[in-house]
Design a protein around this motif. Structure first.
Motif, short mmCIF file in Angstrom:
data_model
loop_
_atom_site.label_atom_id
_atom_site.label_comp_id
_atom_site.label_asym_id
_atom_site.label_seq_id
_atom_site.Cartn_x
_atom_site.Cartn_y
_atom_site.Cartn_z
N ALA A 277 -14.19 53.86 158.18
CA ALA A 277 -13.68 54.59 157.03
C ALA A 277 -12.37 53.93 156.59
O ALA A 277 -11.60 53.45 157.41
N PHE B 117 -25.51 58.68 156.41
CA PHE B 117 -25.15 59.12 157.74
C PHE B 117 -24.33 60.39 157.63
O PHE B 117 -23.30 60.41 156.97
N TYR C 61 -18.42 54.91 162.35
CA TYR C 61 -18.22 55.59 161.07
C TYR C 61 -16.74 55.89 160.87
O TYR C 61 -16.18 55.64 159.80
N MET D 212 -20.37 52.02 153.85
CA MET D 212 -19.91 53.40 154.06
C MET D 212 -20.80 54.43 153.37
O MET D 212 -20.88 55.57 153.82
N GLU D 213 -21.43 54.00 152.30
CA GLU D 213 -22.24 54.98 151.58
C GLU D 213 -23.62 55.16 152.20
O GLU D 213 -24.52 55.69 151.59
N GLN D 214 -23.79 54.62 153.44
CA GLN D 214 -25.10 54.79 154.08
C GLN D 214 -25.35 56.28 154.31
O GLN D 214 -24.43 57.07 154.29
#
Lengths: 73, 401
Positions: free
Chosen positions: A52, A5, A48, A1-3
């Motif tokens: 989440a 984007f 995404y 998730m911390e990519q």
């Protein structure tokens, strides 16, 4: 998730591609390429959102440090 | 003692009458602190008003309490307008309140106005300082009390809009002395540790005093200095605190703040689906257009009748050949005419032609004799006439002198 984007940028890019495709000035090869890029981006957005994770947390101080815990209302 | 005693009732009625006739006691305006507050089910309010040394009973009837714009409670400093009267049954005098207001409010309003003007002049409310609320914040920071309906409303609205929302609550006291420092500190911590992408600073409705921490300069400065955009939702829709003016966005209620911070996933999904649709439509259109163009091109003669060109070339070739033929015939004709002319000319120059006019040609041993010097006596010579030859013998040479 911390990519790295950025959803808002992705939406803006989607809009740009839509307009480019719609004004019909691209040649067919370019149009197909743009279409593929757009579809991929759209999928990234969906991923995404789906990836989440719901988190309702509360920050509590423990031994002088802020610790994140699940918030029980 | 000749005097006849009177009854308790008579005495109390007497006192009541006395007091009723007193102009001053008919319209009193007093301040004090509320204690022993009771809101009776009939709607009447019973309480005691006190200061450091003394107290007096008060009653406020339902008809008057309905006009109150705050909820009185113990410890609250108020100003009361009413009438002092006697309740003869109990032999007590009390204040029948007609109106009540919070004491010190005037001061607070003044402070509020002063700070508002000061900060406005400093530019803390300027729209150029307002940060944009991110479109899709990953983490929603919430600064409010961890108990009560405010956090519950925010969580409910947020999760309804986005079931996968990430909320980080940093609990702060939202009223009472020192709350302003805690709120300011919380804003600083959120910024320092980058704990959120957007902050909701919220509090439910309350009296001006309750909301007061949000009117403190330290909170205003903290909001102003925050790098994280802040949505304020303090009090009811009609309450405007200093925090609301400094915040990047003001929401009328905590629920509304959640709506402003959290996008509704149904809208987002619809938007994404709409893009997919637009892409497919646009590409189909493009393909259709290319197909049309292709068909149009293929309909051109070059493709429908590919031999046309060759046929055209044949026609051209035929034409050229024809031209060549014509030109050759013409040339031949010209040559023929010229030849005849030449032949005629040559003919006219022929010696034989001259012979017809009576001239002859003499030859000796095959050579034409041009001079008498070429021949000697008794030479045999041939003499050619136009119609035949004779062989002759030279008998005499007569050279011209």
């Amino acid at each position: 998730m911390e990519q790295d984007f950025n959803f808002e940028d992705a939406i803006a890019e989607l809009e740009k591609i839509a307009q480019e495709l719609e004004n019909g000035k691209l040649n067919l090869d370019e149009a197909i390429k743009k279409f593929e890029v757009g579809m991929e981006l759209s999928k990234k957005c969906t991923d995404y959102l789906e990836n989440a994770e719901k988190k309702i947390n509360v920050l509590v101080e423990k031994n002088g440090e802020l610790v994140e815990e699940k918030f029980e209302n | 003692m000749n005097i006849k005693p009177i009854s308790v009732t008579e005495l109390n009625l007497y006192i009541k009458d006395k007091i009723n006739k007193d102009e001053f006691l008919n319209n009193v305006y007093i301040k004090g602190e509320i204690s022993n507050f009771k809101h009776h089910y009939t709607g009447h309010m019973y309480f005691t008003l006190k200061d450091e040394k003394s107290l007096i009973k008060c009653i406020m009837f339902k008809s008057s309490t309905e006009r109150l714009n705050f909820t009185p409670k113990d410890g609250m400093k108020v100003r009361v307008f009413g009438t002092v009267a006697v309740f003869e049954r109990d032999g007590v005098y009390q204040i029948y309140c007609k109106a009540m207001e919070e004491d010190g409010l005037g001061d607070l309003y003044q402070k509020y106005e002063e700070l508002k003007n000061k900060l406005e002049k400093k530019g803390l409310f300027d729209s150029i300082h307002k940060k944009r609320i991110p479109f899709m914040p990953k983490v929603i920071g919430v600064l409010t009390s961890s108990t009560g309906s405010v956090i519950r409303d925010i969580i409910n609205v947020s999760t309804r809009r986005n079931p996968n929302v990430y909320i980080r609550l940093l609990p702060v006291p939202v009223q009472g002395s020192g709350a302003e420092k805690e709120i300011a500190k919380a804003i600083e911590i959120m910024n320092e540790k980058k704990l959120a992408d957007v902050i909701i600073l919220a509090r439910g409705g309350g009296s001006l005093e309750d909301l007061w921490p949000f009117n403190e300069e330290i909170v205003a400065e903290a909001i102003y200095n925050s790098n994280i955009p802040i949505i304020s939702a303090v009090g009811h829709e009609t309450d405007f605190t200093i925090a609301d003016f400094v915040a990047d966005l003001r929401a009328p209620t905590p629920s509304a703040a959640a709506e402003l911070a959290v996008k509704d996933m149904r809208d987002i999904n619809e938007k994404l689906m709409n893009y997919n649709k637009r892409y497919k439509l646009a590409l189909n259109k493009k393909v259709e257009f290319m197909k049309l163009r292709f068909e149009k091109v293929m309909n051109r003669r070059a493709y429908t009748n590919p031999l046309q060109r060759i046929q055209d070339e044949y026609v051209r070739l035929d034409k050229v050949m024809k031209n060549i033929e014509i030109s050759i015939i013409k040339q031949e004709k010209e040559l023929r005419v010229k030849t005849i002319e030449l032949i005629t000319k040559i003919d006219s120059l022929s010696p034989l032609k001259i012979l017809t006019r009576g001239y002859v040609v003499a030859e000796k041993e095959g050579n034409i004799v041009k001079s008498v010097d070429d021949i000697k006596l008794n030479d045999d010579i041939n003499v050619t006439f136009s119609d035949g030859k004779v062989k002759a013998n030279v008998k005499e040479i007569l050279k011209n002198k």
